[in-house]
Write a protein that holds these residues in place. Structure first.
Motif, mmCIF file in Angstrom:
data_model
loop_
_atom_site.group_PDB
_atom_site.id
_atom_site.type_symbol
_atom_site.label_atom_id
_atom_site.label_comp_id
_atom_site.label_asym_id
_atom_site.label_seq_id
_atom_site.Cartn_x
_atom_site.Cartn_y
_atom_site.Cartn_z
ATOM 1 N N GLU A 86 -56.184 -7.929 39.713
ATOM 2 C CA GLU A 86 -55.336 -6.556 38.939
ATOM 3 C C GLU A 86 -54.794 -7.613 38.810
ATOM 4 N N ASN A 87 -53.963 -6.618 37.469
ATOM 5 C CA ASN A 87 -52.560 -6.621 36.646
ATOM 6 C C ASN A 87 -51.565 -6.302 37.313
ATOM 7 N N ALA A 136 -54.795 -14.331 45.690
ATOM 8 C CA ALA A 136 -54.542 -15.619 45.155
ATOM 9 C C ALA A 136 -53.288 -14.857 44.479
ATOM 10 N N LEU A 137 -51.792 -15.091 43.598
ATOM 11 C CA LEU A 137 -51.183 -14.354 43.340
ATOM 12 C C LEU A 137 -50.699 -15.666 42.041
ATOM 13 N N ILE A 145 -49.568 -19.458 41.333
ATOM 14 C CA ILE A 145 -48.718 -19.286 42.056
ATOM 15 C C ILE A 145 -48.648 -20.207 43.589
ATOM 16 N N ASP A 146 -47.252 -21.444 43.502
ATOM 17 C CA ASP A 146 -47.708 -21.719 45.180
ATOM 18 C C ASP A 146 -47.378 -20.984 45.674
ATOM 19 N N LEU A 147 -47.882 -19.727 46.913
ATOM 20 C CA LEU A 147 -46.677 -19.229 47.986
ATOM 21 C C LEU A 147 -46.597 -20.430 48.681
ATOM 22 N N ALA A 171 -55.425 -11.536 42.792
ATOM 23 C CA ALA A 171 -57.035 -11.801 42.910
ATOM 24 C C ALA A 171 -57.972 -12.616 44.139
ATOM 25 N N TYR A 172 -57.867 -11.463 44.690
ATOM 26 C CA TYR A 172 -59.075 -11.870 46.173
ATOM 27 C C TYR A 172 -59.911 -13.376 45.865
ATOM 28 N N VAL A 173 -60.095 -14.227 46.956
ATOM 29 C CA VAL A 173 -60.822 -15.112 46.961
ATOM 30 C C VAL A 173 -61.133 -15.766 48.307
#
Length: 198
Positions: A86-87, A136-137, A145-147, A171-173
């Motif tokens: 989702e953007n 995941a962002l 992006i490493d959160l 995105a779902y992962v």
């Protein structure tokens, strides 16, 4: 006749006493009820704000309905090239020339946290929640992006004018060692952010 005169004299005395009280108002008024008005709020000196964040500074991203088979993994969110993401865009309004950074804080009090040992956001546990699934962002280039640390969960921007748009996707992962351990269900999560400026 004397009775009438006495009655008239008594009325005159009451009338005079009433006029004296009306002029001096020395009697205490009777309360008909009371209450309190509470005022609450916060005054800030923010140089920046995020458009569309609402009164609670909340942005909603509808992830839709996604099949587990279309998901990548926590280490490879794009999977085999099929990415169901989702953007979304965050429009930041600042004073011109402001150097601003957006810091994501998944482990703060309101955040849903990270999936242990990964860089992705954990979905909120509870009845009907998905299992072994994370979010995941991704940045505007599609990179993860490493959160997991404050230095890598920071997006910096130097605004030349008063507006900037930061583009992301989510995105779902699957997050288990075996994608087959993923269980379908609700995939809600919360990711607080802070705008920092100089």
């Amino acid at each position: 006749m004397k009775t009438f005169t006495r009655a008239l004299l008594a009325l005159s005395i009451f009338a005079a006493a009433g006029n004296v009280l009306a002029e001096g108002e020395t009697t205490t008024p009777v309360k008909a009820g009371s209450g309190t008005i509470n005022f609450t709020g916060t005054i800030n000196n923010d140089a920046c704000s995020v458009e569309g964040a609402g009164t609670n500074k909340t942005i909603s991203v509808n992830m839709g309905e996604v099949s587990i088979k279309d998901m990548g993994t926590a280490t490879a969110p794009k999977g085999s090239g099929t990415l169901s993401a989702e953007n979304f865009e965050m429009k930041i309004n600042c004073n011109a020339g402001t150097k601003v950074a957006m810091l994501f804080e998944p482990n703060s009090g309101k955040g849903s946290g990270l999936v242990t040992g990964t860089k992705v956001l954990k979905v909120i546990d509870g009845l009907g929640a998905a299992k072994n699934i994370g979010i995941a962002l991704l940045d505007s280039n599609g990179a993860l992006i490493d959160l997991s640390s404050s230095s890598t969960a920071k997006i910096e921007s130097n605004l030349q004018d008063s507006n900037a748009s930061l583009k992301f996707s989510a995105a779902y992962v699957t997050t288990g060692s075996d994608p087959k351990t993923a269980v379908a269900g609700r995939g809600d999560a919360t990711l607080p952010f802070t705008l920092q400026y100089e």
